[in-house]
Enzyme design. Structure first.
Site, PDB file in Angstrom:
ATOM      1  N   ASN A 191       0.869  -1.171   0.000  1.00  0.00           N
ATOM      2  CA  ASN A 191       0.000   0.000   0.000  1.00  0.00           C
ATOM      3  C   ASN A 191       0.911   1.227   0.000  1.00  0.00           C
ATOM      4  OD1 ASN A 191      -1.898   1.948   0.416  1.00  0.00           O
ATOM      5  ND2 ASN A 191      -2.798   1.024   2.246  1.00  0.00           N
TER       6      ASN A 191
ATOM      7  N   ARG B 201      -2.313  -1.907  -3.751  1.00  0.00           N
ATOM      8  CA  ARG B 201      -3.607  -1.272  -3.513  1.00  0.00           C
ATOM      9  C   ARG B 201      -3.625   0.064  -4.248  1.00  0.00           C
ATOM     10  NH1 ARG B 201      -5.732   1.539   1.976  1.00  0.00           N
ATOM     11  NH2 ARG B 201      -7.793   1.999   1.192  1.00  0.00           N
TER      12      ARG B 201
ATOM     13  N   HIS C 277     -12.808   1.577  -0.066  1.00  0.00           N
ATOM     14  CA  HIS C 277     -12.687   0.451   0.871  1.00  0.00           C
ATOM     15  C   HIS C 277     -13.235  -0.848   0.264  1.00  0.00           C
ATOM     16  CE1 HIS C 277     -12.992   3.473   4.447  1.00  0.00           C
ATOM     17  NE2 HIS C 277     -11.720   3.231   4.176  1.00  0.00           N
TER      18      HIS C 277
ATOM     19  N   ARG D 225     -12.585  13.648   8.471  1.00  0.00           N
ATOM     20  CA  ARG D 225     -13.347  14.031   7.268  1.00  0.00           C
ATOM     21  C   ARG D 225     -14.797  14.356   7.609  1.00  0.00           C
ATOM     22  NH1 ARG D 225     -11.595   9.069   3.623  1.00  0.00           N
ATOM     23  NH2 ARG D 225      -9.789   8.832   4.955  1.00  0.00           N
TER      24      ARG D 225
END
Ligand code: AMP
Length: 399
Positions: free
Chosen positions: A8, A92, A181, A242
Site C-alpha cells: 500500500n 492497492r 474500501h 473528514r
C-alpha cells in the site's frame, strides 16, 4: 508455496505485508514512513519478522529508494533467500474509475490509466503508480497486480451512483459515486457467507468499515449495490477528520466568511472536520469514549458518528428489502464494544439484540447478536492484504 507481497504505497509511506500462499501465513510486515520529507527524531522504517521487530531512522528520497532498502532487508534478515523468491506483488490503488471493475495485471496501459485517474485521488493515485513502477523495475520477474479500492462498487446501479447533477457532467467528466474500501467490504462479505454457511449470492449484507476512514456498503447477492463514500472518500459518514455528507452551499459560505482559498477549504473538510472538528479534542474514538461522561463535545461527536452510521444502515435495509447480517470491521468496528453496542441498540426496534458477552470481545470473528435476533450482527476483522494476495495468486494462475 509462493511468497506474495501486498503493498500500500501512500503519498509519503509504504506499508507492506509478505505472505506465504496458499497457506495465507504472514512472514513479515511493516511500514516505511516520511518518504521524500524531512525527518524528525523518530524511526521511520519498521519491519516485523519471526517475532522480532526492527526499526531505524533513515532518509528516503523517493519510493524507489525505500523499495530497494526493503528488498535488501528481506535478504539481509533472511526473510527470503533472494528477492526473486517473491513471485508476485499486489498493489492497492485508490481510484480505478469506471475502467476497472476487478483486479488486473499492471501493464504499462494500466499504469497510465491509474495516472490519468489522478484527479479522482490526487494524493493517492500518483503515489500508487510510482510504487507499481518502482517494484516493476526492482522485481522484473514478479507479476505485478493492481487491486482497486473502487472496483467492488462498480456493480452499483446508476440510480445509486449518479448525483442529481446535470447528466452531461457524468458523461463528460465521470462525475458519479465510485465508493472506496472495496477490498475490505468484499473480504468481510465473503467471510460472512462462510461463517453463516450460506452462498454469498443468496445473502443481503451490510458491511460497516469503521476506521479513521469509514464507509458502509449494501451488498445484495455478493454485489455492492450502494455505498456511503462518493466521488471521493470524503463523503458519507462522519470520520476521524473528514466531514462526510454536507450541504455543498456551506462550502462557499464558510470559504467566504473565513477567507479561505480552495486548498485551505479542502483541508478543513478533509483534515479538520469529523470527530476532531466536533469534539475539538481528538481524532481517536478511544479518547472521546474516555471523556464521554464529562465532555459535552466528545459525547456529541460520538452521538453524531453513531447516528450517521445508523441512518445509512437503515437506508440500506430499505434498499436491500431486508438484511441477513450487518458486519462490523476496521479500527473502531473491530475494537470498540461501546460504539458497536450503541449502533446495534438503534435496531432493537427491528428485533436486533446484543450478546453482551460476545460484544465485549475485540479483534476476532464473533457473533455479536443473540441467537433469537431477527438478523445477525457479526464482528469480522478485515484483512485487505490477504484479499490482495489472493487476487495476485488468482491472476498468476490465469497468466
Ligand atoms: P483504522 O483506520 O481501521 O486503522 O482505524 C483506526 C481508528 O480505530 C483509530 O482512529 C481509533 O479511533 C479507532 N480505534 C482503534 N482501537 C479502538 C478502541 N479500542 N476503541 C475505540 N476506537 C478504536
Amino acid at each position: 508455496m509462493t511468497k506474495i507481497l501486498s503493498v500500500n504505497a501512500g503519498s509519503s509511506s509504504l506499508k507492506f505485508k509478505l505472505l506465504e500462499m496458499p497457506e495465507e501465513t504472514v512472514i513479515s510486515e511493516g511500514v516505511i514512513e516520511r518518504i521524500g520529507s524531512i525527518l524528525d527524531e523518530d524511526d521511520n522504517a519498521t519491519i516485523k519478522y519471526n517475532g522480532k521487530k526492527y526499526s531505524e531512522r533513515l532518509e528516503f528520497k523517493n519510493h524507489e529508494s525505500s523499495i530497494q532498502y526493503l528488498l535488501k532487508k528481506f535478504t539481509d534478515f533472511k526473510i527470503v533467500n533472494d528477492f526473486n523468491d517473491i513471485k508476485g506483488v499486489g498493489h492497492r490503488v485508490v481510484a480505478g474509475g469506471e475502467w476497472f471493475n476487478k483486479s488486473v495485471v499492471a501493464t504499462p496501459e494500466v499504469i497510465e490509466k491509474i495516472e490519468r485517474l489522478a484527479s479522482y485521488a490526487p494524493l493517492h493515485n500518483p503515489a500508487n503508480a510510482q510504487g507499481i513502477k518502482a517494484f516493476s523495475k526492482a522485481m522484473p520477474n514478479a507479476i505485478q497486480v493492481v487491486v482497486f479500492d473502487t472496483a467492488f462498487h462498480q456493480t452499483m446501479p446508476e440510480e445509486n451512483y449518479l448525483y442529481g447533477l446535470p447528466y452531461e457532467y457524468y458523461t463528460k467528466y465521470g462525475a458519479r459515486k465510485y465508493g472506496a474500501h472495496g477490498t475490505s467490504h468484499r473480504y468481510v462479505a465473503s467471510r460472512a457467507a462462510e461463517i453463516l454457511n450460506k452462498p454469498l449470492d443468496e445473502l443481503k449484507l451490510i458491511t460497516l468499515h469503521l476506521g479513521a476512514g469509514a464507509s458502509i456498503t449494501a451488498i445484495k447477492n455478493g454485489k455492492s449495490i450502494d455505498t456511503s463514500m462518493g466521488f471521493t472518500p470524503i463523503a458519507g459518514l462522519i470520520m476521524a477528520t473528514r466531514v462526510g455528507d454536507v450541504d455543498v452551499s456551506l462550502v462557499d459560505y464558510i470559504k467566504e466568511k473565513e477567507e479561505l482559498d480552495d486548498e485551505q477549504m479542502m483541508n478543513v473538510l478533509n483534515n479538520k472536520s469529523g470527530l476532531i472538528g466536533i469534539s475539538t479534542i481528538s481524532t481517536d474514538m478511544r479518547d472521546l469514549l474516555e471523556v464521554e461522561q464529562t465532555n459535552h463535545h466528545a459525547k456529541l461527536a460520538i452521538n453524531m458518528f453513531v447516528d450517521r452510521v445508523a441512518k445509512y444502515v437503515s437506508q440500506y435495509i430499505m434498499e436491500l428489502e431486508g438484511v441477513d447480517a450487518i458486519i462490523f470491521t476496521a479500527g473502531i468496528g473491530e475494537n470498540s464494544s461501546p460504539i458497536r453496542e450503541k449502533i446495534m441498540n438503534k435496531f432493537n426496534y427491528l428485533g436486533l439484540k446484543v450478546d453482551k458477552e460476545n460484544n465485549a470481545k475485540r479483534g476476532e470473528e464473533v457473533q455479536l447478536s443473540t441467537d433469537d435476533s431477527s438478523f445477525k450482527a457479526l464482528l469480522i476483522p478485515t484483512n485487505e492484504e490477504l484479499a490482495i494476495a489472493r487476487d495476485v495468486v488468482n491472476l498468476m494462475e490465469k497468466d
